[in-house]
Write an enzyme that holds these catalytic residues in place. Structure first.
Site, mmCIF file in Angstrom:
data_model
loop_
_atom_site.group_PDB
_atom_site.id
_atom_site.type_symbol
_atom_site.label_atom_id
_atom_site.label_comp_id
_atom_site.label_asym_id
_atom_site.label_seq_id
_atom_site.Cartn_x
_atom_site.Cartn_y
_atom_site.Cartn_z
ATOM 1 N N ASP A 174 23.640 -36.874 31.811
ATOM 2 C CA ASP A 174 23.039 -38.280 32.305
ATOM 3 C C ASP A 174 21.752 -37.502 32.203
ATOM 4 O OD1 ASP A 174 23.148 -40.847 34.339
ATOM 5 O OD2 ASP A 174 21.757 -39.272 35.431
ATOM 6 N N ASN A 221 10.716 -43.808 35.310
ATOM 7 C CA ASN A 221 10.558 -45.042 35.201
ATOM 8 C C ASN A 221 9.510 -45.587 36.086
ATOM 9 O OD1 ASN A 221 11.730 -46.234 32.829
ATOM 10 N ND2 ASN A 221 13.905 -46.357 34.173
ATOM 11 N N HIS A 233 7.939 -48.382 32.563
ATOM 12 C CA HIS A 233 9.061 -48.690 31.725
ATOM 13 C C HIS A 233 9.062 -48.510 29.232
ATOM 14 C CE1 HIS A 233 12.113 -49.866 34.842
ATOM 15 N NE2 HIS A 233 10.822 -50.690 35.223
ATOM 16 N N ASP A 277 12.271 -46.362 27.614
ATOM 17 C CA ASP A 277 12.226 -46.455 26.621
ATOM 18 C C ASP A 277 11.594 -45.004 25.740
ATOM 19 O OD1 ASP A 277 13.812 -48.732 27.608
ATOM 20 O OD2 ASP A 277 11.673 -50.343 26.883
ATOM 21 N N ARG A 315 26.840 -32.004 15.800
ATOM 22 C CA ARG A 315 27.910 -31.826 14.824
ATOM 23 C C ARG A 315 27.571 -33.091 14.489
ATOM 24 N NH1 ARG A 315 32.897 -29.415 16.228
ATOM 25 N NH2 ARG A 315 33.155 -30.980 17.441
ATOM 26 N N GLU A 333 20.772 -44.627 31.422
ATOM 27 C CA GLU A 333 20.877 -43.470 31.160
ATOM 28 C C GLU A 333 21.365 -42.131 30.565
ATOM 29 O OE1 GLU A 333 19.832 -42.318 35.706
ATOM 30 O OE2 GLU A 333 19.388 -44.246 34.165
ATOM 31 N N ARG A 377 23.679 -25.611 24.753
ATOM 32 C CA ARG A 377 22.436 -25.518 23.374
ATOM 33 C C ARG A 377 21.602 -27.245 23.817
ATOM 34 N NH1 ARG A 377 25.102 -24.848 18.210
ATOM 35 N NH2 ARG A 377 25.735 -26.602 18.410
#
Length: 396
Positions: free
Chosen positions: A271, A279, A284, A288, A303, A314, A334
């Protein structure tokens, strides 16, 4: 006279060619291998017969000057035919090659009149040979029809003129005219019909190939459209990641595989931190753009076997097959570093965001995907409460 059938290009029956020069050249290219072979044989047979009939001339005349005149004529024409024969290549343009062949034909008819002068004893045979030459020229020498017909008419004319000069009566000339015109009419009619039929078949074949190509193109477009529709049905339109329906199906598949093979399966919920601020501050459209960039960062840095989907807003879900929770923790950290260093350039501003990830793994007593997602979600909120921009794991 032009003949046109529905769906078939116009054919000039008198010229025995397509009215469209481009279509005629395409037809010539189509039949070129057969026509060049036919022309080779026509020239070889013509040269062979010229040399072969020198033998009866010698028997009948002996080694006299008229015999050598006739022999010289034969040799000159044979040499010209040999030059033509050597000039024919697989890519020879028969349309243009018709003109030198016609020149040799006219020279052949002209020189053949010497036989009326030096072999008056076989006039009937000479006339029969000329008739055979006329019909053979029209039916078996594959040059342009209009050139073949013109050459044949020239042969008729020069034969009648030669006989007139040599004193043939008017009545005999009229009879000879009928005899000579007959093979011209038969040969021309046969060649016209054959040429028209060949071109009509070629036009139909071309039209069929065109329709088949259009159908093949339409099928390829339809396949691409179906693939696109399948892709749209399986992916989120904004980020291109798997949508809920698709990732749930893949999730169930990976759960079943993990249990069959006794291999680990980790699940992460990602998240973005304070995304509402993005936003509210930049709009917005900028939000996006940030979501698309984060989706791309996930695709590049996870991977090949990992599955990324968009939960909504989100939030993203990450399935990590053959990966236990500790390995998933390393992958998650990572990924967060890559997200933090990524910059979304909107033109008016450069936006950087961070994210928090909650990670858990599949346990033997898990019944379905809802429980696993709920557990990862709880870990996510613990990570949010602990300061954000971090990985929080849930071992139960």
């Amino acid at each position: 006279m032009n003949v046109k059938t529905a769906g078939i290009p116009s054919i000039n029956r008198w010229m025995c060619e397509f009215s469209d020069p481009g279509m005629e050249r395409a037809f010539q290219s189509h039949v070129q291998p057969v026509v060049t072979q036919q022309l080779r044989w026509a020239l070889i047979i013509w040269a062979g017969l010229l040399l072969l009939f020198a033998v009866p001339d010698y028997i009948a005349m002996g080694p006299v000057r008229p015999f050598y005149y006739l022999l010289t004529y034969r040799v000159v024409i044979v040499v010209a035919l040999a030059i033509l024969l050597c000039s024919i290549r697989p890519d020879t343009d028969i349309f243009r090659f018709s003109y030198p062949v016609t020149a040799v034909v006219l020279a052949g008819f002209t020189g053949f009149m010497l036989f009326f002068i030096y072999r008056p004893d076989v006039v009937t045979l000479i006339i029969i040979v000329i008739m055979v030459q006329l019909i053979g020229l029209l039916m078996f020498v594959p040059i342009r029809f209009i050139l073949a017909l013109s050459s044949a008419l020239y042969g008729v004319f020069i034969t009648l003129a030669t006989r007139y000069i040599l004193g043939t009566s008017t009545a005999n000339l009229v009879g000879l005219s009928v005899l000579l015109i007959l093979p011209v009419v038969i040969g021309a009619a046969t060649t016209m019909r054959l040429g028209f039929s060949q071109r009509r078949e070629y036009a139909l074949l071309t039209e069929a190939n065109k329709i088949n190509q259009e159908l093949a193109d339409e099928m390829r477009k339809r396949v691409k459209l179906e693939e696109k529709l399948k892709e749209l049905a399986a992916t989120d339109p904004l980020t291109g990641l798997y949508n809920r329906r698709q990732y749930e199906m893949l999730f169930q598949h990976e759960m079943d595989r993990s249990r069959r093979s006794h291999s680990p399966l980790s699940v992460g919920i990602l998240d973005l931190d304070d995304f509402k601020v993005v936003n509210d501050t930049y709009g917005h459209s900028a939000g996006d753009a940030v979501l698309r960039l984060v989706a791309e960062v996930c695709r590049r840095n996870l991977r090949a076997v990992d599955i990324v989907g968009r939960l909504g807003g989100e939030e993203f879900i990450i399935l990590m097959p053959d990966c236990d929770i500790d390995q998933a923790n390393i992958l998650g950290n990572r990924l967060l570093q890559k997200i933090e260093s990524a910059v979304t350039d909107t033109g008016s501003a450069s936006i950087k965001v961070t994210a928090t990830i909650g990670i858990t793994q599949l346990f033997p007593d898990d019944k379905g995907i809802e429980g696993i997602i709920s557990r990862a979600d709880e870990a996510l909120y613990r990570g949010k409460n602990a300061g954000r921009n971090r990985v929080e794991i849930s071992r139960r």
